[in-house]
Design a protein around this motif. Sequence first.
Motif, PDB file in Angstrom:
ATOM      1  N   PHE A 225       0.811  -1.213   0.000  1.00 52.12           N
ATOM      2  CA  PHE A 225       0.000   0.000   0.000  1.00 52.12           C
ATOM      3  C   PHE A 225       0.847   1.267   0.000  1.00 52.12           C
ATOM      4  CE2 PHE A 225      -2.407  -3.364   2.098  1.00 52.12           C
ATOM      5  CZ  PHE A 225      -3.556  -3.386   1.318  1.00 52.12           C
ATOM      6  N   ALA A 226       2.156   1.110  -0.165  1.00 56.68           N
ATOM      7  CA  ALA A 226       3.050   2.267  -0.110  1.00 56.68           C
ATOM      8  C   ALA A 226       2.704   3.291  -1.184  1.00 56.68           C
ATOM      9  CB  ALA A 226       4.503   1.802  -0.250  1.00 56.68           C
ATOM     10  N   ARG A 227       2.360   2.832  -2.368  1.00 57.38           N
ATOM     11  CA  ARG A 227       2.044   3.745  -3.474  1.00 57.38           C
ATOM     12  C   ARG A 227       0.796   4.554  -3.173  1.00 57.38           C
ATOM     13  NH1 ARG A 227      -1.094   3.078  -8.040  1.00 57.38           N
ATOM     14  NH2 ARG A 227      -1.422   0.884  -7.472  1.00 57.38           N
ATOM     15  N   HIS A 228      -0.196   3.925  -2.522  1.00 50.99           N
ATOM     16  CA  HIS A 228      -1.434   4.629  -2.210  1.00 50.99           C
ATOM     17  C   HIS A 228      -1.252   5.629  -1.083  1.00 50.99           C
ATOM     18  CE1 HIS A 228      -3.844   1.972  -4.761  1.00 50.99           C
ATOM     19  NE2 HIS A 228      -3.148   0.966  -4.268  1.00 50.99           N
ATOM     20  N   THR A 229      -0.581   5.213  -0.020  1.00 50.72           N
ATOM     21  CA  THR A 229      -0.463   6.085   1.164  1.00 50.72           C
ATOM     22  C   THR A 229       0.552   7.200   0.969  1.00 50.72           C
ATOM     23  OG1 THR A 229       1.149   4.524   2.116  1.00 50.72           O
ATOM     24  CG2 THR A 229      -1.170   4.253   2.730  1.00 50.72           C
ATOM     25  N   SER A 230       1.467   7.066   0.030  1.00 62.09           N
ATOM     26  CA  SER A 230       2.456   8.132  -0.202  1.00 62.09           C
ATOM     27  C   SER A 230       1.797   9.379  -0.769  1.00 62.09           C
ATOM     28  CB  SER A 230       3.540   7.629  -1.168  1.00 62.09           C
ATOM     29  OG  SER A 230       2.982   7.325  -2.441  1.00 62.09           O
ATOM     30  N   ARG A 231       0.589   9.210  -1.329  1.00 63.22           N
ATOM     31  CA  ARG A 231      -0.113  10.373  -1.904  1.00 63.22           C
ATOM     32  C   ARG A 231      -1.077  11.011  -0.912  1.00 63.22           C
ATOM     33  NH1 ARG A 231      -0.798   6.721  -6.464  1.00 63.22           N
ATOM     34  NH2 ARG A 231      -2.988   6.460  -5.871  1.00 63.22           N
ATOM     35  N   GLN A 232      -1.193  10.406   0.296  1.00 57.48           N
ATOM     36  CA  GLN A 232      -2.153  10.927   1.264  1.00 57.48           C
ATOM     37  C   GLN A 232      -1.515  11.991   2.167  1.00 57.48           C
ATOM     38  OE1 GLN A 232      -3.646   7.485   3.296  1.00 57.48           O
ATOM     39  NE2 GLN A 232      -4.782   6.748   1.518  1.00 57.48           N
TER      40      GLN A 232
END
Length: 232
Positions: A225-232
């Motif tokens: 989920f690193a790709r998703h949470t890096s944009r949050q």
Amino acid sequence: MTELPGIRFLGFEHFLIIFITCSLCLWLPLFARKRLARRQQMRVQRGLSVIICSGILMAIIYPMATGSFQWRQDLPLHLCDLFALILPLLFWKQLPRHLVEVFYYIIVGGTVQGVLTPDLSDSFPHPLYFSYWIVHCGLVLYIIFVVIVWKIYPRISGIFKSFLWLNIYALLMLVFNVLTGSNYLFLMEKPQFGSILDLLGPWPWYILAAEPLALLILWLIWLPFARHTSRQ
């Protein structure tokens, strides 16, 4: 009903359970996310929580009914059991992000170990056999369902929160174990049927060695989920 020997590690029966669990974890969240309306998704989630909770209630009621209940080992104080018991209460109406993160990290990081290396002495069709797999496989399916369907992706900060809460609970259980002679969270003795703890040395060193290993595991299960949470 007589006590039966547990299943053979990575035998056909064990492999089949792992295969079914993995298949459901892949299929059900994606199906619900793409094909079901929000109300239907919530019904599936609530239904899973009730089934899982019934699994741990079975593990408590059956020994009581047969006169074999031992409070030093049968109380729902292992994290998997405790999570299964309170799941419907916590997530029936709301899905607080911080709680979902803690459940994700601890369930995927810990409960999966119970699926891969089951501490189980009862075989099919013993009630406690069903209870064990309903709780452990069900928790994994449930939390993956919640994360994928509701897009509550775990953040890296959740690793440290989960690690802190895990250690606080472990400390409480250590005191409880010392006072009562019990072995909840396997803090006094390793699981009877083998686990990853067998690779970490004797007691009490395996407890200390498990600390950095736990952090590593939590980090690894954040990576998807690193790709998703890096944009949050």
